[in-house]
Design an enzyme around this catalytic site. Structure first.
Site, PDB file in Angstrom:
ATOM      1  N   CYS A   2       0.774  -1.126   0.101  1.00  0.00           N
ATOM      2  CA  CYS A   2       0.042   0.046  -0.044  1.00  0.00           C
ATOM      3  C   CYS A   2       0.923   1.298  -0.035  1.00  0.00           C
ATOM      4  O   CYS A   2       1.954   1.284   0.465  1.00  0.00           O
ATOM      5  CB  CYS A   2      -0.891   0.039   1.024  1.00  0.00           C
ATOM      6  SG  CYS A   2      -2.005  -1.282   1.420  1.00  0.00           S
ATOM      7  N   ARG A  27       3.771  -0.334  -5.040  1.00  0.00           N
ATOM      8  CA  ARG A  27       3.781  -0.750  -3.493  1.00  0.00           C
ATOM      9  C   ARG A  27       2.369  -1.521  -3.280  1.00  0.00           C
ATOM     10  O   ARG A  27       2.144  -2.327  -2.359  1.00  0.00           O
ATOM     11  CB  ARG A  27       3.635   0.458  -2.420  1.00  0.00           C
ATOM     12  CG  ARG A  27       5.009   1.159  -2.713  1.00  0.00           C
ATOM     13  CD  ARG A  27       4.769   2.258  -1.490  1.00  0.00           C
ATOM     14  NE  ARG A  27       4.750   1.864  -0.198  1.00  0.00           N
ATOM     15  CZ  ARG A  27       5.529   1.536   0.723  1.00  0.00           C
ATOM     16  NH1 ARG A  27       6.909   1.761   0.423  1.00  0.00           N
ATOM     17  NH2 ARG A  27       5.465   1.278   1.964  1.00  0.00           N
ATOM     18  N   TRP A  74      -2.753  -2.978  -1.509  1.00  0.00           N
ATOM     19  CA  TRP A  74      -2.447  -4.191  -1.621  1.00  0.00           C
ATOM     20  C   TRP A  74      -3.286  -4.898  -0.652  1.00  0.00           C
ATOM     21  O   TRP A  74      -3.018  -4.684   0.683  1.00  0.00           O
ATOM     22  CB  TRP A  74      -1.005  -4.319  -1.451  1.00  0.00           C
ATOM     23  CG  TRP A  74      -0.461  -6.047  -1.490  1.00  0.00           C
ATOM     24  CD1 TRP A  74      -0.101  -6.346  -2.759  1.00  0.00           C
ATOM     25  CD2 TRP A  74      -0.280  -6.827  -0.522  1.00  0.00           C
ATOM     26  NE1 TRP A  74       0.319  -7.710  -2.453  1.00  0.00           N
ATOM     27  CE2 TRP A  74       0.272  -7.914  -1.128  1.00  0.00           C
ATOM     28  CE3 TRP A  74      -0.642  -6.885   0.590  1.00  0.00           C
ATOM     29  CZ2 TRP A  74       0.293  -9.321  -0.549  1.00  0.00           C
ATOM     30  CZ3 TRP A  74      -0.393  -8.006   1.341  1.00  0.00           C
ATOM     31  CH2 TRP A  74       0.009  -9.512   0.686  1.00  0.00           C
ATOM     32  N   ASN A 100      -1.915   2.440   5.429  1.00  0.00           N
ATOM     33  CA  ASN A 100      -1.027   1.369   5.077  1.00  0.00           C
ATOM     34  C   ASN A 100      -0.517   0.540   6.333  1.00  0.00           C
ATOM     35  O   ASN A 100       0.234   1.090   7.243  1.00  0.00           O
ATOM     36  CB  ASN A 100       0.360   2.064   4.303  1.00  0.00           C
ATOM     37  CG  ASN A 100       1.505   0.912   4.160  1.00  0.00           C
ATOM     38  OD1 ASN A 100       1.143  -0.358   4.227  1.00  0.00           O
ATOM     39  ND2 ASN A 100       2.520   1.300   4.220  1.00  0.00           N
ATOM     40  N   GLY A 101      -0.767  -0.684   6.386  1.00  0.00           N
ATOM     41  CA  GLY A 101      -0.689  -1.445   7.537  1.00  0.00           C
ATOM     42  C   GLY A 101      -1.812  -2.310   8.018  1.00  0.00           C
ATOM     43  O   GLY A 101      -2.607  -2.633   7.120  1.00  0.00           O
ATOM     44  N   GLU A 489      18.112 -17.485  -6.786  1.00  0.00           N
ATOM     45  CA  GLU A 489      17.571 -16.236  -7.220  1.00  0.00           C
ATOM     46  C   GLU A 489      17.055 -16.395  -8.583  1.00  0.00           C
ATOM     47  O   GLU A 489      15.884 -15.625  -8.807  1.00  0.00           O
ATOM     48  CB  GLU A 489      18.866 -15.248  -7.135  1.00  0.00           C
ATOM     49  CG  GLU A 489      18.482 -13.671  -7.806  1.00  0.00           C
ATOM     50  CD  GLU A 489      17.462 -13.052  -7.013  1.00  0.00           C
ATOM     51  OE1 GLU A 489      16.845 -13.507  -6.031  1.00  0.00           O
ATOM     52  OE2 GLU A 489      17.143 -12.013  -7.506  1.00  0.00           O
ATOM     53  N   LYS A 493      13.309 -15.131  -9.519  1.00  0.00           N
ATOM     54  CA  LYS A 493      12.874 -13.788 -10.306  1.00  0.00           C
ATOM     55  C   LYS A 493      12.020 -14.654 -11.485  1.00  0.00           C
ATOM     56  O   LYS A 493      11.189 -13.962 -12.032  1.00  0.00           O
ATOM     57  CB  LYS A 493      14.368 -13.780 -11.065  1.00  0.00           C
ATOM     58  CG  LYS A 493      14.579 -12.270 -11.316  1.00  0.00           C
ATOM     59  CD  LYS A 493      15.170 -11.548 -10.102  1.00  0.00           C
ATOM     60  CE  LYS A 493      14.313 -11.517  -8.994  1.00  0.00           C
ATOM     61  NZ  LYS A 493      14.579 -10.568  -7.822  1.00  0.00           N
ATOM     62  N   GLU A 496       8.545 -15.124  -9.901  1.00  0.00           N
ATOM     63  CA  GLU A 496       7.702 -14.057  -9.679  1.00  0.00           C
ATOM     64  C   GLU A 496       7.245 -12.957 -10.873  1.00  0.00           C
ATOM     65  O   GLU A 496       6.445 -12.367 -10.654  1.00  0.00           O
ATOM     66  CB  GLU A 496       8.364 -13.127  -8.505  1.00  0.00           C
ATOM     67  CG  GLU A 496       9.751 -12.370  -8.943  1.00  0.00           C
ATOM     68  CD  GLU A 496      10.139 -11.429  -7.910  1.00  0.00           C
ATOM     69  OE1 GLU A 496       9.392 -10.951  -6.978  1.00  0.00           O
ATOM     70  OE2 GLU A 496      11.522 -11.186  -7.896  1.00  0.00           O
ATOM     71  N   HIS A 512      19.075 -36.415  -5.603  1.00  0.00           N
ATOM     72  CA  HIS A 512      18.342 -36.844  -4.531  1.00  0.00           C
ATOM     73  C   HIS A 512      16.926 -36.777  -4.739  1.00  0.00           C
ATOM     74  O   HIS A 512      16.097 -36.600  -3.667  1.00  0.00           O
ATOM     75  CB  HIS A 512      18.946 -36.333  -3.246  1.00  0.00           C
ATOM     76  CG  HIS A 512      20.299 -36.851  -3.022  1.00  0.00           C
ATOM     77  ND1 HIS A 512      20.694 -38.032  -2.636  1.00  0.00           N
ATOM     78  CD2 HIS A 512      21.423 -35.888  -3.333  1.00  0.00           C
ATOM     79  CE1 HIS A 512      21.964 -37.865  -2.677  1.00  0.00           C
ATOM     80  NE2 HIS A 512      22.668 -36.595  -2.645  1.00  0.00           N
ATOM     81  N   LYS A 611       6.126  -4.409  -3.822  1.00  0.00           N
ATOM     82  CA  LYS A 611       7.775  -4.135  -3.555  1.00  0.00           C
ATOM     83  C   LYS A 611       8.152  -4.166  -2.259  1.00  0.00           C
ATOM     84  O   LYS A 611       9.243  -4.977  -1.909  1.00  0.00           O
ATOM     85  CB  LYS A 611       7.983  -2.751  -4.263  1.00  0.00           C
ATOM     86  CG  LYS A 611       9.322  -2.491  -4.027  1.00  0.00           C
ATOM     87  CD  LYS A 611      10.140  -3.233  -5.000  1.00  0.00           C
ATOM     88  CE  LYS A 611      11.806  -2.959  -4.960  1.00  0.00           C
ATOM     89  NZ  LYS A 611      12.401  -4.027  -5.555  1.00  0.00           N
TER      90      LYS A 611
HETATM   91  O1  M6R Z   1      13.269  -4.543   0.761  1.00  0.00           O
HETATM   92  P1  M6R Z   1      13.670  -6.125   0.990  1.00  0.00           P
HETATM   93  O2  M6R Z   1      14.964  -6.249   0.441  1.00  0.00           O
HETATM   94  O3  M6R Z   1      13.428  -6.429   2.469  1.00  0.00           O
HETATM   95  O4  M6R Z   1      12.579  -7.024   0.372  1.00  0.00           O
HETATM   96  C1  M6R Z   1      12.887  -8.435   0.597  1.00  0.00           C
HETATM   97  C2  M6R Z   1      11.900  -9.267  -0.311  1.00  0.00           C
HETATM   98  O5  M6R Z   1      10.725  -8.834  -0.116  1.00  0.00           O
HETATM   99  C3  M6R Z   1      12.387  -8.970  -1.949  1.00  0.00           C
HETATM  100  O6  M6R Z   1      13.784  -9.255  -1.980  1.00  0.00           O
HETATM  101  C4  M6R Z   1      11.398  -9.656  -2.747  1.00  0.00           C
HETATM  102  O7  M6R Z   1      11.726 -11.232  -2.526  1.00  0.00           O
HETATM  103  C5  M6R Z   1      11.786  -9.213  -4.182  1.00  0.00           C
HETATM  104  N1  M6R Z   1      10.479  -9.185  -4.898  1.00  0.00           N
HETATM  105  C6  M6R Z   1      12.626 -10.390  -5.050  1.00  0.00           C
HETATM  106  O8  M6R Z   1      12.549  -9.866  -6.476  1.00  0.00           O
END
Ligand code: M6R
Length: 616
Positions: A2, A27, A74, A100-101, A489, A493, A496, A512, A611
């Protein structure tokens, strides 16, 4: 999660609020809305979907006022509907709120308010808080020294459990906004006879670079002429006005179709910025201004603990590898979300590091608070100046890569890898690493922007590969040692932003279990760099080929792969072990990006994500 923006000043609020929402859309993008104080009351527009939908909806309204609040959502409590979109209006029409929260005790408050005649038109916790403020507004006699409006917000917040960044307006308080925070970010932009309060600097940077980072428990009262900050207990707070160093350009696409692409290609410059001024004069080690820890204290540390979430956790795993390998010190890397509840026994003299791009991730913040509660020193690797994590840690290292707007982390990740590598050097040189090895390591770090540039030049070829593989629905990412986290990673990537199922594994673990997935329908992205286990990596690829699996091999210059093991080869420069994870990350970022674009996905705003994850 949010984004909120509030404006009070001389300009038309709606224009500024919508511009701010566009910049905060990363956000959360389930719905958006705004409320403006007009001569004849309050005007609200809200709509499910992106800010674009709100813009269309806003055309049916005549927003003329110069004070207003807005929100991009969000969803947490309540589905994605127009009714659940913010701003909310109290049932007596006196208070409007964006939030937001999460208000955790909203059920009991709702019961209390329902019994007193307040009604609700949404399923949200936010509407409950809005009505709670209205209740106090109606009930509290005005303190002669205090605005009744501010007093009622404070009163309500004293009863609210959970987290909030809020902005509140009332038709009975024209030209005023009250905003407050606890656990969710809130920044005040201080302009010339105008103020903007927002969840992130991006929403206000085009108006002012002068900001006040509000702290938990603070309430700010804005009028077009002035602002004042108090605590929930009504104590005055002296505001510290900081200057943001980046400009609006950093938050623009500048000709790129997506922020993710822009941020991938910004990496050479971002890495330069993370390193600038951080090498010793003799060129044999890294130095950091903000660790607040001398060499004697450093030498007493017998264990490092790295905590983070998502991509940042992958950076923790690489830091673990490099510190153990070069500084010969035991390291643990843990999910922040698990650490905070696991109650793991800690002994000796560990030093904690949390890694977070945003500095607002609630799980990371929770882990940091838990470690501090137990009496440990916690430092941060963080990209956001003034963030909650930056403020609550005992020191740390800023990444200095500018705002990262694409939801998929790219430049922040490679910068975290770089800072981790520099930290490993810093510690190693206090222990057993020789001057000569230190100099070689420093030179390798200084060369990394060029190496990254060289991989980026291969983008057209990686795009061709991506187009050939975009139709697959399952992928494996395999790597060993420092490239196992890069396999994780790569898989994260891809899933997501393209919604393709992908898993990252240490290559030798494949046999395994995951090998059961191998078929012509499940390609593997395999890291095969020059190393002492090169032959073992090649054997693992042979096992995939023997089962008709397709392979995209990321290898280093000078490696000779046996014929037939790779369907596609991406060659990256041969480099120092400390920088290999950074260089190896670039091809998987590009691969995921081009696959997602080929599948028509909205790479900067992937479904269900936001984000900065400020809820548990
Ligand atoms: O802001 P932060 O680095 O604490 O965020 C952590 C994760 O939420 C963030 O890295 C998330 O996994 C990303 N969407 C990955 O691309």
């Amino acid at each position: 999660m949010c984004g909120i923006v509030g404006y009070v000043g001389r300009q038309k609020a709606a224009t500024i609020l919508i511009e701010g929402l566009k910049r905060l859309e990363y956000r959360g993008y389930d719905s958006a809305g705004l409320a403006v104080l007009q001569n004849d009351g309050i005007e609200i527009a809200k709509k499910t979907g992106r800010v674009g939908n709100l813009v269309k909806e806003a055309k049916h309204h005549r927003f003329t006022g110069t004070t207003g609040i807005s929100h991009t959502r969000w969803a947490t409590h309540g589905g994605v509907t127009d009714a659940n979109a913010h701003p909310h209006l109290s049932s007596d029409g006196k208070i409007s709120l964006v939030h937001n929260g999460v208000i955790e005790n909203y059920v009991s408050i709702k019961k209390f308010l329902s019994a007193r005649g307040y009604t609700f038109s949404s399923e949200t916790d936010t509407e409950v808080l809005c009505n709670l403020i209205a209740y106090h507004y109606a009930k509290e006699p005005a303190d002669p020294d205090q605005s009744r409006f501010v007093t009622s917000v404070r009163q309500a917040l004293r009863h609210a459990e959970g987290t909030y960044g809020i902005a509140v307006i009332s038709p009975e308080a024209p030209g005023e906004i009250v905003a407050a925070r606890k656990g969710s970010p809130l920044i005040l932009g201080v302009g010339d006879n105008e103020f903007i309060v927002a969840s992130d600097v991006a929403a206000l940077i085009s108006h002012t670079q002068n900001v006040v980072y509000l702290k938990d428990g603070e309430v700010v009262h804005l009028t077009p002429k002035d602002f004042s900050i108090t605590t929930l207990d009504q104590e005055d707070v002296e505001a510290v006005v900081d200057r943001v160093t980046w400009t609006v350009d950093a938050a623009e696409l500048n000709g790129h179709p997506h922020f993710m692409e822009k941020e991938i290609f910004e990496q050479p410059a971002a890495l330069e910025n993370s390193m600038r001024g951080r090498f010793s004069e003799d060129g044999s080690t890294a130095k950091f201004g903000g660790l607040n820890l001398g060499p004697v204290e450093f030498r007493q540390i017998d264990r490092f603990v790295f905590l983070g979430c998502g991509t940042a956790w992958h950076a923790c795993l690489v830091a673990e590898h490099l510190l153990e390998r070069f500084a010969r010190v035991p390291v643990e890397a843990d999910y922040a979300s698990e650490f905070r509840y696991r109650n793991s026994p800690l002994s000796g003299n560990p030093l904690f590091f949390v890694i977070s791009q945003s500095g607002e991730t609630i799980d990371t913040l929770g882990a940091l608070r838990e470690a501090k509660r137990k009496g440990y020193k916690v430092l941060a690797i963080n990209n956001t100046v003034g963030s909650t994590i930056a403020r609550e840690t005992d020191g740390g290292i800023y990444q200095h890569v500018g705002p990262e707007i694409g939801v998929a982390s790219t430049k922040a990740f490679t910068s975290q890898l770089l800072v981790g590598a520099m930290l490993a050097l810093h510690v190693a040189r206090m222990r057993d690493m020789s001057f000569a090895d230190g100099v070689e390591y420093v030179n390798a770090l200084k060369g990394v922007p060029d190496l990254v540039r060289r991989v980026l030049e291969q983008a057209p070829r990686i795009k061709e590969i991506a187009l050939r593989y975009a139709h697959y629905s399952d992928f494996l990412f395999l790597g060993r040692l420092s490239l196992f986290p890069i396999a994780l990673e790569g898989a994260l990537k891809l899933k997501e932003i393209s919604y393709i199922h992908a898993e990252g594994y240490p290559a030798a673990e494949m046999k395994h279990g995951p090998i059961a997935l191998i078929s012509e329908k499940c390609p593997s992205v395999f890291f095969v760099p020059k190393s002492e286990i090169f032959n073992k990596l090649v054997s693992s690829i042979q096992e995939i080929k023997a089962r008709n699996g397709k392979t995209i091999v990321i290898t280093t210059e000078g490696c000779e792969l046996p014929p037939g093991v790779a369907d596609e080869i991406i060659t990256i420069p041969d480099c120092h072990e400390a920088v290999l994870p950074i260089v190896a990350t670039i091809p998987v970022q590009l691969l995921s990006y081009y696959i997602a674009v080929a599948r028509g996905c909205d790479v900067d705003k992937p479904r269900n994500l936001a984000k900065s994850v400020t809820v548990e």
